[in-house]
Design a protein around this motif. Structure first.
Motif, PDB file in Angstrom:
ATOM      1  N   ASN A   1       0.612  -1.556   0.094  1.00  0.00           N
ATOM      2  CA  ASN A   1      -0.066   0.047   0.045  1.00  0.00           C
ATOM      3  C   ASN A   1       0.677   1.749  -0.124  1.00  0.00           C
ATOM      4  O   ASN A   1       1.772   1.273   0.527  1.00  0.00           O
ATOM      5  CB  ASN A   1      -1.384   0.149   0.928  1.00  0.00           C
ATOM      6  N   PRO A   2       0.432   2.223  -0.798  1.00  0.00           N
ATOM      7  CA  PRO A   2      -0.851   2.144  -1.418  1.00  0.00           C
ATOM      8  C   PRO A   2      -0.617   1.918  -3.032  1.00  0.00           C
ATOM      9  O   PRO A   2      -1.180   2.208  -3.896  1.00  0.00           O
ATOM     10  CB  PRO A   2      -1.521   3.877  -1.740  1.00  0.00           C
TER      11      PRO A   2
ATOM     12  N   ASN B   1      -0.662  -0.795  -4.053  1.00  0.00           N
ATOM     13  CA  ASN B   1      -1.634  -2.129  -4.861  1.00  0.00           C
ATOM     14  C   ASN B   1      -2.757  -0.927  -6.047  1.00  0.00           C
ATOM     15  O   ASN B   1      -3.001  -0.807  -7.294  1.00  0.00           O
ATOM     16  CB  ASN B   1      -2.286  -2.792  -4.453  1.00  0.00           C
ATOM     17  N   GLU B   2      -2.852  -0.294  -5.145  1.00  0.00           N
ATOM     18  CA  GLU B   2      -4.052   0.848  -5.926  1.00  0.00           C
ATOM     19  C   GLU B   2      -3.540   1.789  -7.000  1.00  0.00           C
ATOM     20  O   GLU B   2      -4.176   2.038  -8.514  1.00  0.00           O
ATOM     21  CB  GLU B   2      -4.773   1.280  -4.909  1.00  0.00           C
TER      22      GLU B   2
ATOM     23  N   MET C   1      -3.377  -0.179  -9.755  1.00  0.00           N
ATOM     24  CA  MET C   1      -4.329  -0.654 -10.908  1.00  0.00           C
ATOM     25  C   MET C   1      -4.461   0.961 -11.861  1.00  0.00           C
ATOM     26  O   MET C   1      -5.650   0.483 -12.907  1.00  0.00           O
ATOM     27  CB  MET C   1      -5.310  -1.011  -9.854  1.00  0.00           C
TER      28      MET C   1
ATOM     29  N   GLU D   1      -7.393  -7.946  -5.649  1.00  0.00           N
ATOM     30  CA  GLU D   1      -6.056  -7.492  -4.442  1.00  0.00           C
ATOM     31  C   GLU D   1      -6.418  -8.751  -4.018  1.00  0.00           C
ATOM     32  O   GLU D   1      -7.430  -9.868  -3.767  1.00  0.00           O
ATOM     33  CB  GLU D   1      -7.173  -6.774  -3.503  1.00  0.00           C
TER      34      GLU D   1
ATOM     35  N   HIS E   1     -14.566   1.351  -5.295  1.00  0.00           N
ATOM     36  CA  HIS E   1     -12.646   2.195  -5.589  1.00  0.00           C
ATOM     37  C   HIS E   1     -13.211   3.704  -4.966  1.00  0.00           C
ATOM     38  O   HIS E   1     -13.719   4.168  -5.251  1.00  0.00           O
ATOM     39  CB  HIS E   1     -12.095   2.700  -6.834  1.00  0.00           C
TER      40      HIS E   1
ATOM     41  N   THR F   1     -11.725   6.688  -4.658  1.00  0.00           N
ATOM     42  CA  THR F   1     -12.054   7.502  -5.710  1.00  0.00           C
ATOM     43  C   THR F   1     -13.314   8.633  -5.781  1.00  0.00           C
ATOM     44  O   THR F   1     -13.611   9.129  -5.584  1.00  0.00           O
ATOM     45  CB  THR F   1     -10.969   7.858  -6.721  1.00  0.00           C
TER      46      THR F   1
ATOM     47  N   ASN G   1      -6.449  10.372 -13.952  1.00  0.00           N
ATOM     48  CA  ASN G   1      -5.790   9.590 -13.095  1.00  0.00           C
ATOM     49  C   ASN G   1      -4.395  11.287 -12.771  1.00  0.00           C
ATOM     50  O   ASN G   1      -4.870  11.750 -13.625  1.00  0.00           O
ATOM     51  CB  ASN G   1      -4.990   8.636 -12.699  1.00  0.00           C
TER      52      ASN G   1
ATOM     53  N   CYS H   1      -3.366   9.665  -5.469  1.00  0.00           N
ATOM     54  CA  CYS H   1      -3.258   9.975  -3.761  1.00  0.00           C
ATOM     55  C   CYS H   1      -2.756  11.030  -3.528  1.00  0.00           C
ATOM     56  O   CYS H   1      -2.389  12.636  -3.628  1.00  0.00           O
ATOM     57  CB  CYS H   1      -2.015   9.376  -3.768  1.00  0.00           C
TER      58      CYS H   1
ATOM     59  N   GLU I   1      -8.953   7.313   3.013  1.00  0.00           N
ATOM     60  CA  GLU I   1      -7.724   5.699   3.499  1.00  0.00           C
ATOM     61  C   GLU I   1      -6.696   7.267   2.049  1.00  0.00           C
ATOM     62  O   GLU I   1      -6.225   8.011   2.589  1.00  0.00           O
ATOM     63  CB  GLU I   1      -7.591   4.822   1.817  1.00  0.00           C
TER      64      GLU I   1
ATOM     65  N   TRP J   1      -6.260   8.264  -0.643  1.00  0.00           N
ATOM     66  CA  TRP J   1      -6.768   8.949  -1.652  1.00  0.00           C
ATOM     67  C   TRP J   1      -7.408  10.106  -1.341  1.00  0.00           C
ATOM     68  O   TRP J   1      -8.112  10.776  -0.372  1.00  0.00           O
ATOM     69  CB  TRP J   1      -7.639   8.013  -2.940  1.00  0.00           C
TER      70      TRP J   1
END
Length: 275
Positions: free
Chosen positions: A15-16, A18-19, A22, A35, A125, A127, A214, A241, A266, A268
Motif C-alpha cells: 500500500n498504496p 497496489n491501487e 491498478m 486484490e 474504488h 476515488t 489519474n 493519491c 484511505e 486517496w
C-alpha cells in the motif's frame, strides 16, 4: 467470449502502490482486478494487450518499489457473469446506494442502479466514493455538467438525478461508453455519451466538470477543462493519491483555479476547485 490474460503482480510495499498500479493498468486496457495479500491479479483481453505499453507503465520502474509479475492465458469463461458474482452494493454515508438490479432496493437512500460490467467506476474504488461524497454537498440544479473518464457513468447519472439540466459523459473506452448508455437508460436519465478525450471537447461550455481519472492525465488535461469551464464554475477532481496534491494544485493555481474543499479516503483524495 474474449480470451483473457491473467497477470499476477507481486508488490512490496503493498500500500498504496497496489491501487496506483491498478489505476495505471486501466489506462492501457486492463479491465478487472482481484486484490491479493502480496499484490494484485490483473486481467486484460489477449487481443488488445501490448508488451510495449506495459513496459511504459511508470510505477514498474520506480526504485523505491519492488514489483514483479508473471502471466498466463485464461480459459474462456463468461467474465461479466463472474464480475456480477463479486459485485456488492456501495453505501456512501447512508445517503447514496450504488447497486445492481439483482440487489434489494433500499427506499431510505438515494439509489443508482448499474449493470456491473468490467468498466472502471462501479463505486468500489475510494476515488468514486470521494466524488459522490463531494457531490452530495454541491448544487447541480439547472447546471451543464461534464463527466470526463465516465466509466460506468455513476457520477454523470448522479449529477442528472440531482437536477442537472444537461450532462455530457466522455470516456476513451468503448466498453465504458456502451455500459454508460445502458446505465443511463436503467436509471431513466438522459445523458450525452461519447467516446473521446479532452482533445474532443470543442467549444461547449460547462458549469461543473467531474474528472476521476489519474494524476498524469489530469495534469495534462486541466488546461483543457478550464478552457470550457464557465467563470464561477466548479471542477471536481479525484483519482489522486495524497502525495499528488502539490503537483495538481500547482497546475490548478496556474490556471486560475481556487481550492474550495479537499477530502481524503484511505490514501486517496478529491479536490473541489472554483474558476
Amino acid at each position: 467470449m474474449q480470451s483473457y490474460l491473467e497477470f499476477d503482480f507481486k508488490i512490496n510495499p503493498l500500500n498504496p502502490w497496489n491501487e496506483i498500479l491498478m489505476a495505471e493498468l486501466i489506462e492501457i486496457g486492463f479491465d478487472s482486478f482481484t486484490e491479493e495479500n502480496e499484490g494484485i491479479l490483473a486481467y486484460i483481453q489477449k487481443d488488445i494487450f501490448s508488451e510495449e505499453q506495459l513496459e511504459n507503465v511508470g510505477i514498474l520502474h520506480r526504485e523505491d518499489i519492488q514489483i514483479s509479475f508473471t502471466y498466463h492465458e485464461m480459459p474462456n469463461i463468461n467474465w461479466n457473469e463472474e464480475w456480477e458474482k463479486n459485485f456488492s452494493p456501495i453505501n456512501v454515508e447512508d445517503k447514496v446506494l450504488i447497486r445492481a438490479e439483482f440487489h434489494d432496493p433500499d427506499p431510505t437512500m438515494h439509489e443508482i442502479v448499474i449493470q456491473p460490467k468490467m468498466s472502471f467506476g462501479t463505486g468500489h474504488h475510494p476515488t468514486t466514493h470521494l466524488m459522490i461524497q463531494q457531490m452530495l454537498e454541491m448544487d447541480f440544479e439547472g447546471k451543464k455538467v461534464l463527466d470526463m473518464g465516465c466509466g460506468t457513468s455513476v457520477l454523470a447519472i448522479f449529477a442528472k438525478q440531482k437536477g442537472a439540466a444537461e450532462v455530457t459523459a466522455i470516456d476513451i473506452d468503448e466498453w465504458s461508453v456502451e455500459n454508460s448508455i445502458e446505465n443511463a437508460q436503467r436509471n431513466g436519465v438522459e445523458l450525452k455519451i461519447s467516446k473521446g478525450t479532452a482533445e474532443n471537447l470543442g467549444n461547449e461550455m460547462f458549469d461543473i466538470i467531474l474528472a476521476n481519472i489519474n494524476r498524469n492525465i489530469l495534469i495534462s488535461d486541466i488546461p483543457a477543462y478550464v478552457s470550457v469551464l464557465n467563470n464561477g464554475g466548479k471542477l471536481l477532481l479525484s483519482g489522486l493519491c495524497f502525495f499528488d496534491v502539490n503537483d495538481i494544485l500547482e497546475v490548478c493555481t496556474s490556471q486560475g483555479l481556487i481550492l474550495e474543499n479537499k477530502q481524503q479516503r484511505e490514501e486517496w483524495i478529491s479536490l473541489l476547485l472554483k474558476k
